[in-house]
Design a protein around this motif. Structure first.
Motif, PDB file in Angstrom:
ATOM      1  N   HIS A  17       0.839  -1.208   0.000  1.00 34.32           N
ATOM      2  CA  HIS A  17       0.000   0.000   0.000  1.00 34.32           C
ATOM      3  C   HIS A  17       0.873   1.257   0.000  1.00 34.32           C
ATOM      4  O   HIS A  17       0.569   2.236  -0.688  1.00 34.32           O
ATOM      5  CB  HIS A  17      -0.950  -0.034   1.195  1.00 34.32           C
ATOM      6  N   LEU A  21       0.779   4.282  -2.709  1.00 37.54           N
ATOM      7  CA  LEU A  21       0.629   5.692  -2.350  1.00 37.54           C
ATOM      8  C   LEU A  21       1.768   6.525  -2.940  1.00 37.54           C
ATOM      9  O   LEU A  21       1.551   7.626  -3.448  1.00 37.54           O
ATOM     10  CB  LEU A  21       0.602   5.856  -0.825  1.00 37.54           C
ATOM     11  N   GLU A  34      -0.167   8.741   8.134  1.00 37.10           N
ATOM     12  CA  GLU A  34      -1.578   9.143   8.246  1.00 37.10           C
ATOM     13  C   GLU A  34      -2.514   8.183   7.518  1.00 37.10           C
ATOM     14  O   GLU A  34      -3.713   8.156   7.782  1.00 37.10           O
ATOM     15  CB  GLU A  34      -1.767  10.556   7.697  1.00 37.10           C
ATOM     16  N   ASN A  35      -1.991   7.386   6.617  1.00 39.65           N
ATOM     17  CA  ASN A  35      -2.796   6.443   5.845  1.00 39.65           C
ATOM     18  C   ASN A  35      -2.917   5.064   6.494  1.00 39.65           C
ATOM     19  O   ASN A  35      -3.544   4.179   5.920  1.00 39.65           O
ATOM     20  CB  ASN A  35      -2.192   6.271   4.447  1.00 39.65           C
TER      21      ASN A  35
END
Length: 105
Positions: A17, A21, A34-35
């Motif tokens: 992931h 990003l 933050e994700n």
């Protein structure tokens, strides 16, 4: 810390992931964190693994460290995949030759 090969690195869903990003834009480690529903130190550990395997570079801009995709780790994956692409293409070509020879008889 042990060195992981490229497949071990991408085996982790969080790291995959992170790579997705970073394919959109470079991000600081805090922006990456933050994700995810994990601690900042846990994100830093994943970033360190991605960095060590050549999937990202880390550039200091001011006081912040930006993560940027790098091709090296992906090249290792591609080399492995290319080996088997060539293997299967060769097998299929041989099969095609055999079938063509049989149909001519």
């Amino acid at each position: 810390m042990q060195t992981l090969d490229a497949f071990q690195v991408i085996a982790d869903p969080s790291r995959r992931h992170m790579l997705q990003l970073l394919s959109k834009e470079s991000l600081t480690i805090n922006a990456l964190a933050e994700n995810f529903d994990m601690s900042r130190p846990a994100v830093s550990k994943h970033v360190k693994i991605l960095y060590g395997a050549g999937f990202i570079s880390i550039t200091g801009i001011g006081r912040e460290r930006h993560c940027i995709l790098k091709q090296d780790g992906f090249n290792e994956l591609q080399d492995f995949i290319n080996f088997f692409d060539n293997f299967w293409a060769s097998k299929l070509k041989k099969l095609e030759t055999i079938l063509n020879n049989k149909s001519k008889k």
